[in-house]
Design a protein around this motif. Structure first.
Motif, PDB file in Angstrom:
ATOM      1  N   LYS A  43       0.828  -1.208   0.000  1.00 16.06           N
ATOM      2  CA  LYS A  43       0.000   0.000   0.000  1.00 16.06           C
ATOM      3  C   LYS A  43       0.865   1.262   0.000  1.00 16.06           C
ATOM      4  N   VAL A  44       1.911   1.275   0.809  1.00 17.31           N
ATOM      5  CA  VAL A  44       2.797   2.444   0.851  1.00 17.31           C
ATOM      6  C   VAL A  44       3.555   2.579  -0.467  1.00 17.31           C
ATOM      7  N   SER A  45       3.928   1.455  -1.066  1.00 18.66           N
ATOM      8  CA  SER A  45       4.721   1.499  -2.305  1.00 18.66           C
ATOM      9  C   SER A  45       3.965   2.163  -3.456  1.00 18.66           C
ATOM     10  N   LEU A  46       2.637   2.226  -3.373  1.00 21.15           N
ATOM     11  CA  LEU A  46       1.848   2.829  -4.433  1.00 21.15           C
ATOM     12  C   LEU A  46       1.867   4.354  -4.395  1.00 21.15           C
ATOM     13  N   ARG A  47       2.285   4.924  -3.281  1.00 23.11           N
ATOM     14  CA  ARG A  47       2.196   6.373  -3.110  1.00 23.11           C
ATOM     15  C   ARG A  47       3.439   7.078  -3.643  1.00 23.11           C
ATOM     16  N   SER A  48       3.279   8.358  -3.920  1.00 23.79           N
ATOM     17  CA  SER A  48       4.418   9.195  -4.302  1.00 23.79           C
ATOM     18  C   SER A  48       4.164  10.606  -3.793  1.00 23.79           C
ATOM     19  N   VAL A  49       5.242  11.351  -3.616  1.00 27.10           N
ATOM     20  CA  VAL A  49       5.141  12.710  -3.086  1.00 27.10           C
ATOM     21  C   VAL A  49       4.457  13.611  -4.111  1.00 27.10           C
ATOM     22  N   GLU A  50       3.412  14.325  -3.662  1.00 26.03           N
ATOM     23  CA  GLU A  50       2.676  15.204  -4.565  1.00 26.03           C
ATOM     24  C   GLU A  50       2.727  16.668  -4.137  1.00 26.03           C
ATOM     25  N   ARG A  51       2.846  16.910  -2.846  1.00 28.77           N
ATOM     26  CA  ARG A  51       2.823  18.279  -2.358  1.00 28.77           C
ATOM     27  C   ARG A  51       3.931  18.449  -1.308  1.00 28.77           C
ATOM     28  N   THR A  52       4.903  19.271  -1.583  1.00 28.63           N
ATOM     29  CA  THR A  52       6.013  19.486  -0.666  1.00 28.63           C
ATOM     30  C   THR A  52       6.718  20.785  -1.013  1.00 28.63           C
ATOM     31  N   ARG A  53       7.458  21.312  -0.050  1.00 27.45           N
ATOM     32  CA  ARG A  53       8.222  22.538  -0.301  1.00 27.45           C
ATOM     33  C   ARG A  53       9.524  22.246  -1.042  1.00 27.45           C
ATOM     34  N   ASN A  54       9.887  20.976  -1.112  1.00 30.11           N
ATOM     35  CA  ASN A  54      11.115  20.582  -1.797  1.00 30.11           C
ATOM     36  C   ASN A  54      10.763  20.036  -3.179  1.00 30.11           C
ATOM     37  N   PRO A  55      10.965  20.819  -4.236  1.00 30.84           N
ATOM     38  CA  PRO A  55      10.582  20.361  -5.582  1.00 30.84           C
ATOM     39  C   PRO A  55      11.312  19.103  -6.028  1.00 30.84           C
ATOM     40  N   ASP A  56      12.509  18.865  -5.487  1.00 36.38           N
ATOM     41  CA  ASP A  56      13.257  17.664  -5.858  1.00 36.38           C
ATOM     42  C   ASP A  56      12.601  16.386  -5.331  1.00 36.38           C
ATOM     43  N   ALA A  57      11.695  16.532  -4.357  1.00 36.68           N
ATOM     44  CA  ALA A  57      11.049  15.360  -3.762  1.00 36.68           C
ATOM     45  C   ALA A  57       9.776  14.950  -4.490  1.00 36.68           C
ATOM     46  N   ILE A  58       9.279  15.791  -5.391  1.00 41.15           N
ATOM     47  CA  ILE A  58       8.050  15.479  -6.101  1.00 41.15           C
ATOM     48  C   ILE A  58       8.193  14.150  -6.866  1.00 41.15           C
ATOM     49  N   GLY A  59       7.211  13.279  -6.692  1.00 40.59           N
ATOM     50  CA  GLY A  59       7.226  11.991  -7.377  1.00 40.59           C
ATOM     51  C   GLY A  59       8.016  10.906  -6.682  1.00 40.59           C
ATOM     52  N   LYS A  60       8.719  11.241  -5.603  1.00 41.46           N
ATOM     53  CA  LYS A  60       9.537  10.236  -4.911  1.00 41.46           C
ATOM     54  C   LYS A  60       8.659   9.265  -4.123  1.00 41.46           C
ATOM     55  N   LYS A  61       9.220   8.095  -3.841  1.00 39.14           N
ATOM     56  CA  LYS A  61       8.477   6.976  -3.266  1.00 39.14           C
ATOM     57  C   LYS A  61       8.989   6.634  -1.869  1.00 39.14           C
ATOM     58  N   GLN A  62       8.397   5.595  -1.278  1.00 40.29           N
ATOM     59  CA  GLN A  62       8.821   5.098   0.030  1.00 40.29           C
ATOM     60  C   GLN A  62       8.573   3.600   0.088  1.00 40.29           C
ATOM     61  N   MET A  63       9.508   2.857   0.687  1.00 37.77           N
ATOM     62  CA  MET A  63       9.351   1.408   0.818  1.00 37.77           C
ATOM     63  C   MET A  63       9.594   0.981   2.254  1.00 37.77           C
ATOM     64  N   PRO A  64       8.531   0.601   2.973  1.00 37.23           N
ATOM     65  CA  PRO A  64       8.708   0.112   4.347  1.00 37.23           C
ATOM     66  C   PRO A  64       9.353  -1.273   4.357  1.00 37.23           C
ATOM     67  N   CYS A  65       9.668  -1.751   5.552  1.00 38.27           N
ATOM     68  CA  CYS A  65      10.197  -3.109   5.684  1.00 38.27           C
ATOM     69  C   CYS A  65       9.951  -3.595   7.101  1.00 38.27           C
ATOM     70  N   PHE A  66      10.100  -4.897   7.287  1.00 37.54           N
ATOM     71  CA  PHE A  66       9.999  -5.452   8.638  1.00 37.54           C
ATOM     72  C   PHE A  66      11.010  -6.568   8.786  1.00 37.54           C
ATOM     73  N   LEU A  67      11.424  -6.794  10.014  1.00 39.03           N
ATOM     74  CA  LEU A  67      12.382  -7.849  10.330  1.00 39.03           C
ATOM     75  C   LEU A  67      11.774  -8.720  11.412  1.00 39.03           C
ATOM     76  N   SER A  68      11.592  -9.991  11.107  1.00 38.85           N
ATOM     77  CA  SER A  68      10.910 -10.886  12.031  1.00 38.85           C
ATOM     78  C   SER A  68      11.870 -11.877  12.671  1.00 38.85           C
ATOM     79  N   MET A  69      11.820 -11.944  13.982  1.00 39.87           N
ATOM     80  CA  MET A  69      12.476 -13.004  14.737  1.00 39.87           C
ATOM     81  C   MET A  69      11.430 -13.844  15.461  1.00 39.87           C
ATOM     82  N   LEU A  70      10.201 -13.786  14.929  1.00 40.17           N
ATOM     83  CA  LEU A  70       9.135 -14.610  15.482  1.00 40.17           C
ATOM     84  C   LEU A  70       9.410 -16.071  15.164  1.00 40.17           C
ATOM     85  N   THR A  71       8.991 -16.940  16.053  1.00 39.34           N
ATOM     86  CA  THR A  71       9.213 -18.374  15.871  1.00 39.34           C
ATOM     87  C   THR A  71       7.910 -19.130  15.606  1.00 39.34           C
ATOM     88  N   LYS A  72       6.799 -18.407  15.618  1.00 41.37           N
ATOM     89  CA  LYS A  72       5.494 -18.997  15.361  1.00 41.37           C
ATOM     90  C   LYS A  72       4.660 -17.993  14.577  1.00 41.37           C
TER      91      LYS A  72
END
Length: 324
Positions: A287-316
């Protein structure tokens, strides 16, 4: 160390050394899983996937699943050089609402100093969690290399997390311990690419009447402690910016709340019993990967993306089916 209460805000879809080692021989799956007699006495290994265990989520406290601690730092002392994190209250409110619906006992702590943060950690680690299923801590703040900001300085993430290891908090031994970090982990933007042979939904359009913009949280590079039964959820992969909408909150928390509410609550118990937490976090990533920056004071950031991640040490497998 005042505890803040907030009104609910609905989420919107719109942040080695090398050495020679020897290993002991590993036991076979037969030794671990045992044998099953089928077809006239012939042995057949149990299906490994079928033998994956689930965490026990029905401890004696039948009304509450466990404690959730949300540390929500928006304002920082000028000596830290950190900007105010406008929009973070939306994250805290939305997460608080979600976890209350999932039968957790939620505590929200706003603008905590480093001393306050460690006092909260100590209080929670000293608690008796034997009648609870799991523990969750959410850190909404700026970060730095292996550290997270209190309002007046930095706290080592490893120091926080190690407080909940088995030897320090025995009543949580063998139980899931989830840490969610909303902060940057670097100083680069994810750039958009066109998937090969695939299509993706376009990012949601921001309401132009709302005075919102996308900003970033200062970086955190988490030091991961060893130990089992931990799950670390990061708003962004290491090395990159994490985006936060100044009106609706961070992209990551918006997606996290929307996915968990939809799959665990809105779709009913039958669906919740099929979706373990790692499945849900994968949906959050998408869901986050579908988004991109649309409104910001930094014009270089327009259209940029974000990719979350997780690290699991769960055993079940971990399921958060509402208890009530």
């Amino acid at each position: 160390m005042d505890k803040a209460q907030h009104n609910d805000i609905d989420p919107q879809t719109k942040d080695e050394e090398s050495c020679d080692t020897q290993t002991d021989a590993l036991p076979s799956l037969t030794t671990i899983l045992g044998k099953k007699k089928v077809n006239g006495g012939k042995s057949k290994h149990h299906n490994f996937a079928d033998k994956l265990l689930k965490y026990k989520m029905d401890y004696p406290n039948t009304s509450e699943r466990g404690h959730v601690v949300i540390i929500n730092n928006e304002n920082f002392h000028w000596t830290t050089g950190m900007n105010s994190r406008k929009g973070t209250d939306a994250d805290a409110n939305n997460l608080s609402r979600l976890f209350n619906k999932l039968d957790f006992k939620v505590g929200v702590y706003r603008d905590q100093t480093t001393t306050d943060m460690m006092e909260i950690v100590k209080q929670m680690a000293d608690k008796d969690h034997k009648d609870y299923d799991c523990f969750i801590m959410v850190l909404l703040s700026h970060g730095d290399d292996g550290k997270i900001y209190g309002t007046d300085g930095l706290v080592e993430i490893k120091k926080i997390v190690d407080s909940f290891r088995g030897e320090s908090c025995p009543s949580l031994a063998g139980k899931p311990k989830i840490f969610l970090f909303q902060a940057c982990r670097g100083t680069k933007h994810e750039v958009p690419i066109k998937p090969s042979g695939d299509t993706v939904d376009s990012a949601d359009v921001v309401d132009s009447k709302k005075q919102n913009e996308t900003v970033v949280d200062a970086a955190v590079k988490a030091t991961i402690p060893s130990g089992s039964d931990f799950l670390f959820c990061y708003s962004v992969a290491e090395g990159f910016y994490s985006h936060r909408d100044t009106l609706y909150g961070s992209w990551y928390v918006q997606a996290f709340v929307e996915v968990f509410e939809e799959e665990l609550i809105n779709k009913g118990k039958d669906n919740a019993e099929k979706m373990d937490v790692l499945d849900l976090l994968t949906l959050v990533n998408y869901k986050v990967s579908l988004r991109s920056v649309e409104r910001t004071r930094n014009p270089d950031a327009i259209g940029k993306k974000q990719m979350p991640c997780f690290l699991s040490m769960l055993t079940k497998k971990l399921f958060l089916t509402p208890k009530k």
